[in-house]
Scaffold this motif. Sequence first.
Motif, PDB file in Angstrom:
ATOM      1  N   SER A   1       0.880  -1.159   0.000  1.00 26.43           N
ATOM      2  CA  SER A   1       0.000   0.000   0.000  1.00 26.43           C
ATOM      3  C   SER A   1       0.918   1.210   0.000  1.00 26.43           C
ATOM      4  N   SER A   2       0.374   2.398   0.194  1.00 27.24           N
ATOM      5  CA  SER A   2       1.278   3.533   0.237  1.00 27.24           C
ATOM      6  C   SER A   2       1.593   3.852   1.691  1.00 27.24           C
ATOM      7  N   VAL A   3       2.743   4.466   1.895  1.00 32.11           N
ATOM      8  CA  VAL A   3       3.160   4.829   3.240  1.00 32.11           C
ATOM      9  C   VAL A   3       2.661   6.237   3.502  1.00 32.11           C
ATOM     10  N   GLU A   4       1.778   6.391   4.463  1.00 30.99           N
ATOM     11  CA  GLU A   4       1.186   7.706   4.647  1.00 30.99           C
ATOM     12  C   GLU A   4       0.966   8.012   6.116  1.00 30.99           C
ATOM     13  N   ILE A   5       0.805   9.299   6.390  1.00 34.87           N
ATOM     14  CA  ILE A   5       0.573   9.727   7.761  1.00 34.87           C
ATOM     15  C   ILE A   5      -0.777   9.195   8.220  1.00 34.87           C
ATOM     16  N   GLY A   6      -0.795   8.629   9.406  1.00 36.48           N
ATOM     17  CA  GLY A   6      -2.053   8.106   9.927  1.00 36.48           C
ATOM     18  C   GLY A   6      -2.292   6.654   9.576  1.00 36.48           C
ATOM     19  N   MET A   7      -1.313   6.014   8.877  1.00 34.33           N
ATOM     20  CA  MET A   7      -1.517   4.615   8.512  1.00 34.33           C
ATOM     21  C   MET A   7      -1.577   3.718   9.741  1.00 34.33           C
ATOM     22  N   GLY A   8      -0.921   4.161  10.817  1.00 31.36           N
ATOM     23  CA  GLY A   8      -0.880   3.346  12.025  1.00 31.36           C
ATOM     24  C   GLY A   8      -2.196   3.287  12.773  1.00 31.36           C
ATOM     25  N   GLU A   9      -2.893   4.397  12.828  1.00 33.75           N
ATOM     26  CA  GLU A   9      -4.146   4.414  13.602  1.00 33.75           C
ATOM     27  C   GLU A   9      -5.173   3.476  13.015  1.00 33.75           C
ATOM     28  N   ARG A  10      -5.170   3.386  11.682  1.00 39.91           N
ATOM     29  CA  ARG A  10      -6.205   2.575  11.051  1.00 39.91           C
ATOM     30  C   ARG A  10      -6.067   1.115  11.410  1.00 39.91           C
ATOM     31  N   ILE A  11      -4.817   0.660  11.524  1.00 38.05           N
ATOM     32  CA  ILE A  11      -4.609  -0.765  11.763  1.00 38.05           C
ATOM     33  C   ILE A  11      -4.563  -1.063  13.266  1.00 38.05           C
ATOM     34  N   LEU A  12      -4.414   0.009  14.071  1.00 34.04           N
ATOM     35  CA  LEU A  12      -4.238  -0.203  15.508  1.00 34.04           C
ATOM     36  C   LEU A  12      -5.469  -0.847  16.148  1.00 34.04           C
ATOM     37  N   ILE A  13      -6.651  -0.402  15.755  1.00 34.52           N
ATOM     38  CA  ILE A  13      -7.869  -0.930  16.366  1.00 34.52           C
ATOM     39  C   ILE A  13      -7.990  -2.423  16.095  1.00 34.52           C
ATOM     40  N   THR A  14      -7.694  -2.800  14.849  1.00 40.15           N
ATOM     41  CA  THR A  14      -7.724  -4.219  14.505  1.00 40.15           C
ATOM     42  C   THR A  14      -6.700  -4.981  15.342  1.00 40.15           C
ATOM     43  N   THR A  15      -5.530  -4.350  15.558  1.00 39.12           N
ATOM     44  CA  THR A  15      -4.498  -5.015  16.347  1.00 39.12           C
ATOM     45  C   THR A  15      -4.960  -5.233  17.788  1.00 39.12           C
ATOM     46  N   PHE A  16      -5.667  -4.262  18.336  1.00 39.69           N
ATOM     47  CA  PHE A  16      -6.196  -4.445  19.688  1.00 39.69           C
ATOM     48  C   PHE A  16      -7.214  -5.585  19.711  1.00 39.69           C
ATOM     49  N   VAL A  17      -8.025  -5.679  18.673  1.00 40.61           N
ATOM     50  CA  VAL A  17      -8.978  -6.795  18.584  1.00 40.61           C
ATOM     51  C   VAL A  17      -8.207  -8.116  18.611  1.00 40.61           C
ATOM     52  N   VAL A  18      -7.099  -8.172  17.874  1.00 43.52           N
ATOM     53  CA  VAL A  18      -6.290  -9.387  17.825  1.00 43.52           C
ATOM     54  C   VAL A  18      -5.799  -9.777  19.209  1.00 43.52           C
ATOM     55  N   ILE A  19      -5.246  -8.819  19.954  1.00 45.47           N
ATOM     56  CA  ILE A  19      -4.652  -9.228  21.236  1.00 45.47           C
ATOM     57  C   ILE A  19      -5.729  -9.541  22.264  1.00 45.47           C
ATOM     58  N   VAL A  20      -6.894  -8.926  22.130  1.00 45.65           N
ATOM     59  CA  VAL A  20      -7.977  -9.263  23.051  1.00 45.65           C
ATOM     60  C   VAL A  20      -8.486 -10.671  22.751  1.00 45.65           C
ATOM     61  N   ILE A  21      -8.615 -10.999  21.477  1.00 46.81           N
ATOM     62  CA  ILE A  21      -9.056 -12.349  21.110  1.00 46.81           C
ATOM     63  C   ILE A  21      -8.018 -13.380  21.547  1.00 46.81           C
ATOM     64  N   GLY A  22      -6.733 -13.071  21.316  1.00 46.03           N
ATOM     65  CA  GLY A  22      -5.677 -14.033  21.590  1.00 46.03           C
ATOM     66  C   GLY A  22      -5.380 -14.206  23.070  1.00 46.03           C
ATOM     67  N   GLY A  23      -5.707 -13.211  23.857  1.00 53.11           N
ATOM     68  CA  GLY A  23      -5.344 -13.247  25.267  1.00 53.11           C
ATOM     69  C   GLY A  23      -4.163 -12.338  25.490  1.00 53.11           C
ATOM     70  N   ILE A  24      -4.365 -11.325  26.343  1.00 50.57           N
ATOM     71  CA  ILE A  24      -3.340 -10.300  26.490  1.00 50.57           C
ATOM     72  C   ILE A  24      -2.061 -10.852  27.096  1.00 50.57           C
ATOM     73  N   GLY A  25      -0.935 -10.560  26.496  1.00 50.24           N
ATOM     74  CA  GLY A  25       0.363 -10.983  27.017  1.00 50.24           C
ATOM     75  C   GLY A  25       0.871 -12.278  26.401  1.00 50.24           C
ATOM     76  N   SER A  26       0.074 -12.902  25.547  1.00 48.93           N
ATOM     77  CA  SER A  26       0.479 -14.198  25.019  1.00 48.93           C
ATOM     78  C   SER A  26       0.856 -14.113  23.543  1.00 48.93           C
ATOM     79  N   ILE A  27       2.075 -14.577  23.231  1.00 48.35           N
ATOM     80  CA  ILE A  27       2.544 -14.568  21.848  1.00 48.35           C
ATOM     81  C   ILE A  27       1.750 -15.575  21.014  1.00 48.35           C
ATOM     82  N   ARG A  28       1.523 -16.762  21.621  1.00 49.18           N
ATOM     83  CA  ARG A  28       0.744 -17.773  20.938  1.00 49.18           C
ATOM     84  C   ARG A  28      -0.651 -17.223  20.602  1.00 49.18           C
ATOM     85  N   GLY A  29      -1.223 -16.545  21.597  1.00 46.45           N
ATOM     86  CA  GLY A  29      -2.545 -15.951  21.409  1.00 46.45           C
ATOM     87  C   GLY A  29      -2.531 -14.910  20.306  1.00 46.45           C
TER      88      GLY A  29
END
Lengths: 389, 304
Positions: free
Chosen positions: B212-240
Motif C-alpha cells: 500500500s502507500s506509506v502515509e501519515i495516519g496509517m498506524g491508527e487505522r490498523i491499531l484498532i484491529t491489532t487491539f482486537v487481535v490481542i484481546v481475542i488471543g489473550g493479552i500478554g500471550s505470543i501464541r494468542g
Amino acid sequence: MNLTRRAALALPALAFAAGPARAQSKPVKIGLISTLSGPGGYLGADIRDGFLLGVTDGTLGGIPVQVLVEDDGLKPAQAKQIATRFMKSEGVNLLTGIVFSNVLGAVLPDILDDGGIYVSPNAAPSNFAGKDCNRNYWVTSWQNDTLHESAGENANRLGFKKLYVLAPNDQAGKDAITGFKRQFKGEIIGETYTSLDQTDFAPEMAKIRAAAPDAVFQFHPGGVGITFLKQYQQAGLLGQIPMVVAAPSLDATTLAAVGDAALGIHVSSHWNSDFPNAANQKFVADFEAKYKRLPTYYASQAYDTALAIAAALKGSKGNVTDTEAFRAAMLPAAFSAVRGKFRFGPNNHPIQDWWSLSVEKGPDGKLFLKTQEKILSDRGDVYAAQCKL
Amino acid sequence: MSLVLEQSLNGLQFGVTLFLLAAGLTLVFGIMGLINLAHGSLYMIGGFAAAWTMARLGSFPLAVLAGLGAAGGSGVLIEIIVLRRLYSRPHLDQVLATFGLIMFFNEAMAIVFGRNPLQSGLPDALRGAVLLMPGVPYPVYRLLIIGVGLAVAVLLFLFITRTRAGMLVRAGAADPAMVQALGVHLRVLTTAVFGLGAMLAGLAGALVGPLSSVEIGMGERILITTFVVIVIGGIGSIRGALAGAVLVGLVDTLTRSFLPDALRLLMAQTDADAIGAGLSSMAIFILMALVLLAKPTGLFPAHG
C-alpha cells in the motif's frame, strides 16, 4: 511574514493569509475548513493553495479579505466545531474548503441554519443537490454523481459492455456508483463497496479476476487510490483488464506516485492542466511558480472558487451578511473559469463540459494526463429538477 | 475453489502482518500493563524509513533494516523519555499520553516527509507472481510476507519459551514485583522488550509499505484491529497473538469476499452488497464478542 508569525503564535494552527495590514475598512473574513492532515491531507493542501493563489494582494474582487484556514482532520465533529467557532466568535459568514462529502454533510446544515454562505470547492453529495438545495449553498466543482456519469459515458464510448464497479461504503461512494450506473449502458457484473479504512484490496483483486469483466470502474480518491492502483498492478490485472475512472481517482499527485501502473487508464474530468484557455495557462504557471509542484484538479476547483467569490464580492460590495445581494452577484458566474465554460444551474451546482483524458509518458519519462475529446456538453445534474430555489 | 484458496492466502497474509504488530503490543500490555496507542506510530515510522531508504538506495534488504532500526530506535527513545513514567499510572493517563504521541509522530512525519504519501518500490525479483494453480497467479511478495511473518512467529516463540531472557519476560508478565525482588533489572528488561516490539511493528510497516502507500495516519487505522487481535488471543500471550491474528485476518478477508455473494442468494443485489459490506466490516468485532463470551480472557491467556 511577521504578521503571520505573530498571529500563528497567538492562535495556534490558525493561519492568516491576508496581506499587510493596510485596511482602513475591515477585511471580509472567509473561513476555509479543509482536510490538511492524514492520508487525504494533500487534497486539502491543494484546495488551500489553489484558493490562496486566487487571492491577489489580500483582496478578492477588489475587496480586502482575510482567509482563516483550519484543518478538519477528516473528522466531521471537528469540522463542526471549527465552523461554529468561525461563525460565532470570529464573525465569519462565508465559508469554503471542505474536501470530503461526509464532513460537508455534518457541517453544511449548521452553516446554512446560522445564515451563512458556503461555496464548495469539491464535495457535493446528492442529498444537498435535490429538494434540500439551498439559496446560500454553492458548488463550483460538480455534483458527485456527475463526476462519475462522465466515467460511465467514457465507458460507453470505449465500447465496454461488462463492468465491475468498486467504491467506498459512504455517501460519496454511493453517489459514485449511482452516477456511473445512470450513464453506463452496459451490464454491471460485480459491485463492491470497500470499507472506508481499507488499505489492502487483495480480496477485491481476486474477485475482479474471477469475474473477468471488460473493464473496472473504481472510485478511491487520494492515498487510497494510489494503493488500489498499485495492488491492481501487483495482482497482474493491469494490462489485462482496462480501468475507467473519474478525475479524483487519478490526479497529478496520484499519477506521480503510481508511476507506470497508471499507463492505459481511462480518465474523465472537467479540467486538465493542459486546457489551452488563457485563464488556465496563467493558473498553471502561477501555481507551479508559487508552490513548485503541479496543481491537481482540486487546486483548480479551489482557484475557480476564489474567482467566483471574487466576482460575487465585487458585485455585492463585500457585504456577505446580505446573502441575497451576494447571491445576485454570484449567480451570473462572472469570471473566467480555468476549466472553460462554466455556469450555475438551478440548484447552484455547475453546468459544464466533460472530457476524456489519457495517461501519457512525456519525453522526460514522467507521466502526465493528456486531454483527448469532449464527452459531455453543458452537463448539469439530475437532482437540479427537484430543487426549487 | 481457486478463489477460496487465493482469498485464504490473502487472509493469512493480512493475519501475519497483524501478528507482527500484535506481538509487540501484547507483550508491552502483558508485562508493563501499558496501553500503548502509539504502537501504530512505530509501524508508520518503520514504513516511512523503509520507503525513504528504498527510494534513495534502491536496496530492499537495507530498506527493511532501516525500518527495523528506525522503529526500534524510536521505540527505545519513547520508552525511556515518556512511557517509563506511565507504567504505574492509571490506564486513562496512558491512553492520554500515548494519544499525544500519535499526534506528535504524525506531525513530525509531516514535517520531515511532507503530507503526500510515500511510495516504496520493490526489486524486480519480488514483483512477479507465481502460479499456484492454473489460472491463479499469486504475487511473490505476498508469499514472502507470509513466510517472514511465520518465521518471526517461530523465532519469537522459541525465544520466549527456550531462552533465559524469554523466561524473564514471562516471569515479568506474571509477577513483576517478584522478578525485581529476585534482583533482575526490570528497567532494562522492559526497555528491551519495548524495543523488540517496536522493531516488529517497524518490520510490519516496512513490509506493508510496498503493498500500500506509506502515509501519515496509517498506524491508527490498523491499531484498532491489532487491539482486537490481542484481546481475542489473550493479552500478554505470543501464541494468542498469532492465533488471534490469523483468525482475524481470515475472518475479515473471507467475509469481505464471500458474504455479499452469500447474501445475494437471500435478497436483492443492491441490498446484499450494502448489507454485506456493512456486516463484513463488523465481522471481526462480532468474532471478538463471541470469543469473549466463550473465553473471557481470550484464547490463550498468558496468566491468571
